[in-house]
Scaffold this active site. Structure first.
Site, PDB file in Angstrom:
ATOM      1  N   LYS A 128       2.704  -9.149 -41.602  1.00  0.00           N
ATOM      2  CA  LYS A 128       2.394  -9.791 -40.593  1.00  0.00           C
ATOM      3  C   LYS A 128       2.287  -8.908 -39.050  1.00  0.00           C
ATOM      4  O   LYS A 128       2.036  -8.374 -38.656  1.00  0.00           O
ATOM      5  CB  LYS A 128       2.569 -11.377 -39.871  1.00  0.00           C
ATOM      6  CG  LYS A 128       2.200 -12.254 -41.401  1.00  0.00           C
ATOM      7  CD  LYS A 128       1.932 -14.062 -41.113  1.00  0.00           C
ATOM      8  CE  LYS A 128       3.620 -13.757 -40.539  1.00  0.00           C
ATOM      9  NZ  LYS A 128       4.430 -13.719 -42.148  1.00  0.00           N
ATOM     10  N   GLU A 169      11.966 -15.656 -33.972  1.00  0.00           N
ATOM     11  CA  GLU A 169      12.243 -13.960 -34.782  1.00  0.00           C
ATOM     12  C   GLU A 169      13.780 -13.229 -34.869  1.00  0.00           C
ATOM     13  O   GLU A 169      14.451 -13.042 -33.752  1.00  0.00           O
ATOM     14  CB  GLU A 169      10.727 -13.084 -33.885  1.00  0.00           C
ATOM     15  CG  GLU A 169       9.848 -13.601 -34.648  1.00  0.00           C
ATOM     16  CD  GLU A 169       9.102 -13.678 -35.612  1.00  0.00           C
ATOM     17  OE1 GLU A 169       9.644 -12.584 -36.632  1.00  0.00           O
ATOM     18  OE2 GLU A 169       9.080 -14.725 -36.262  1.00  0.00           O
ATOM     19  N   ARG A 170      13.736 -12.510 -36.113  1.00  0.00           N
ATOM     20  CA  ARG A 170      14.584 -12.096 -35.515  1.00  0.00           C
ATOM     21  C   ARG A 170      15.207 -10.861 -35.186  1.00  0.00           C
ATOM     22  O   ARG A 170      14.309  -9.608 -34.501  1.00  0.00           O
ATOM     23  CB  ARG A 170      15.088 -10.696 -36.570  1.00  0.00           C
ATOM     24  CG  ARG A 170      14.406 -11.722 -37.994  1.00  0.00           C
ATOM     25  CD  ARG A 170      14.123 -10.903 -39.757  1.00  0.00           C
ATOM     26  NE  ARG A 170      13.333 -11.384 -40.986  1.00  0.00           N
ATOM     27  CZ  ARG A 170      12.164 -12.070 -40.631  1.00  0.00           C
ATOM     28  NH1 ARG A 170      11.686 -11.852 -39.466  1.00  0.00           N
ATOM     29  NH2 ARG A 170      11.867 -12.793 -41.847  1.00  0.00           N
TER      30      ARG A 170
END
Length: 480
Positions: A161, A187-188
């Protein structure tokens, strides 16, 4: 975050349960969504979530609550969360409070606006339908995106993705004559840093702003970062009359943050543990992404699908807001067919003869039909072998397998890993390639010649190279 309170209003922390803080005010009771400040040096920021009675409010923390204890003084900041808007946000990276996190000076020449805005009224919305070309064959041919629409990239963990989203940013940054806002929800930090560096190297950061609420932030923070990014996008659409590209990674993390907030608040969960207010919360975010008479916000959103289950309530509720759904398949990823888009589960409302034209529509339908027939024949092939099929079915299988390989594409984002230079393919070239494969123009070429190429003509060159390599191996074998 710039908020001022005319007359000071103070309360006292009654209880602290993780990210949930109950506060008592003897004077004026703050309204819902108002920010509160407490802790040493006022570092802990709370947002009023509910009014319990005429003296008590329940708030959710937007920052970690370490060091907060009962009896501590809480200050009413008198306003809701705000985000910076204006030209000063471009080429910068922010957190949910509008503070720069790119180690540069605070932004100048910006206004501060509340992140809680209403969607544009129906009377202001535009109704014209235009195609938004991405340069990725599988998407432009089978599930074209809408300018001013919302597209979702659905997939489980590790099917590509974020890679697909990053490739779209790369392809569209050059041709998209507007502003881009990237919103990272839960998110990271590694992904944010890589994206910032990539956009800087590509020279497209000057027309882009980034907002991040990282994975390690409290749920209240992740729950509001999408609204902050939308506020920036709305400024460029409504005040500067630009088209805006809004990229969100990942909408599921927004729903998950809402689920955590709901659980902390003690609300009764609905199906599979999701919050009972999920539909409303998602609508408040999604309905603000709209095409108006002054400009368009085109949104591309990554959506994590838990356990690859497309019937999960988070995926189902998100589907209903989108004009195009791109479903990524783990099976195709395991076969090396990248981008791992499932053409039979993906769809777009733009794929109609009135919008894309008769030729494109008919070709897309023929491709789907061929791939669907191949899917049905797979069981027979597995049990009896390809030789047992009728000549007509065998031709269908050959066409489908060549189409599958032609719809793969080398990405700029993955060049350093694959060693294959990235390609952008125009819609006309992609349609011509699919048409020639359906007409058996490449029947005598090996399937591998169509794998990971740009335009279909590259297959001739690749087949020639493969033949030379094979002949070279034969000569070596004969000599030995």
């Amino acid at each position: 975050m710039k908020v001022k309170q005319a007359t000071p209003n103070f309360g006292v922390a009654l209880s602290v349960r993780g990210s949930i803080v109950d506060v008592r005010f003897d004077g004026h009771l703050p309204s819902i969504n108002t920010l509160l400040r407490t802790g040493k040096d006022g570092q802990i920021i709370l947002e009023v979530y509910a009014q319990l009675d005429k003296h008590k409010v329940r708030s959710i923390a937007l920052t970690p609550t370490e060091g907060l204890a009962r009896g501590m003084r809480v200050e009413d900041m008198g306003a809701a969360l705000t985000a910076p808007v204006g030209r000063g946000v471009l080429s910068r990276m922010f957190d949910v409070f509008g503070q720069a996190i790119d180690r540069l000076e605070p932004p100048v020449d910006v206004q501060w606006r509340s992140v809680h805005n209403d969607p544009p009224p129906l009377a202001r919305r535009s109704v014209k339908s235009e195609i938004f070309v991405t340069g990725i064959k599988a998407i432009d041919v089978l599930m074209p995106l809408e300018r001013g629409g919302k597209a979702g990239l659905f997939g489980g963990a590790g099917v590509g993705k974020t890679v697909l989203l990053t490739e779209m940013i790369h392809n569209m940054a050059g041709q998209h004559q507007g502003m881009s806002i990237f919103c990272g929800i839960g998110e990271r930090c590694r992904e944010g840093e890589e994206l910032y560096r990539d956009m800087k190297e590509a020279g497209v950061l000057s027309n882009m702003a980034m907002v991040f609420g990282q994975m390690n932030e409290p749920p209240g923070n992740r729950f509001r970062v999408g609204h902050a990014a939308l506020t920036m996008a709305e400024y460029f659409r409504d005040d500067e009359h630009h088209d805006v590209l809004l990229l969100m990674d990942n909408v599921y993390r927004f729903i998950q943050a809402g689920m955590e907030v709901s659980g902390l608040m003690g609300q009764m969960p609905s199906r599979l543990g999701y919050q009972p207010t999920m539909s409303t919360e998602l609508s408040r975010l999604e309905e603000r992404i709209a095409n108006t008479d002054t400009g368009a916000i085109t949104s591309i959103q990554a959506v994590y699908v838990p356990a690859d289950d497309l019937t999960d309530p988070a995926a189902v509720h998100t589907f209903s807001h989108l004009s195009a759904s791109i479903v990524l398949s783990r099976k195709r990823a395991s076969e090396g067919l990248f981008p791992a888009i499932d053409p039979l589960n993906s769809n777009s409302k733009m794929l109609s003869p009135g919008i894309v034209g008769e030729r494109h529509y008919n070709l897309a339908q023929e491709i789907r039909r061929t791939l669907a027939q191949y899917e049905e024949l797979k069981d027979i092939i597995a049990m009896l072998g390809l030789e047992q099929l009728s000549p007509e079915d065998r031709n269908t299988v050959f066409r489908a397998r060549r189409l599958e390989r032609f719809l793969t594409q080398p990405f700029y984002t993955t060049e350093q890993f694959s060693g294959i230079p990235g390609k952008i393919v125009s819609l006309d070239d992609a349609l011509d390639g699919c048409e020639s494969i359906l007409n058996d123009a490449y029947k005598d070429y090996p399937e591998s010649a169509l794998y990971m190429i740009g335009v279909v003509e590259e297959a001739r060159e690749k087949a020639g190279q493969q033949k030379e390599t094979a002949n070279g191996h034969e000569h070596v074998a004969d000599a030995s």
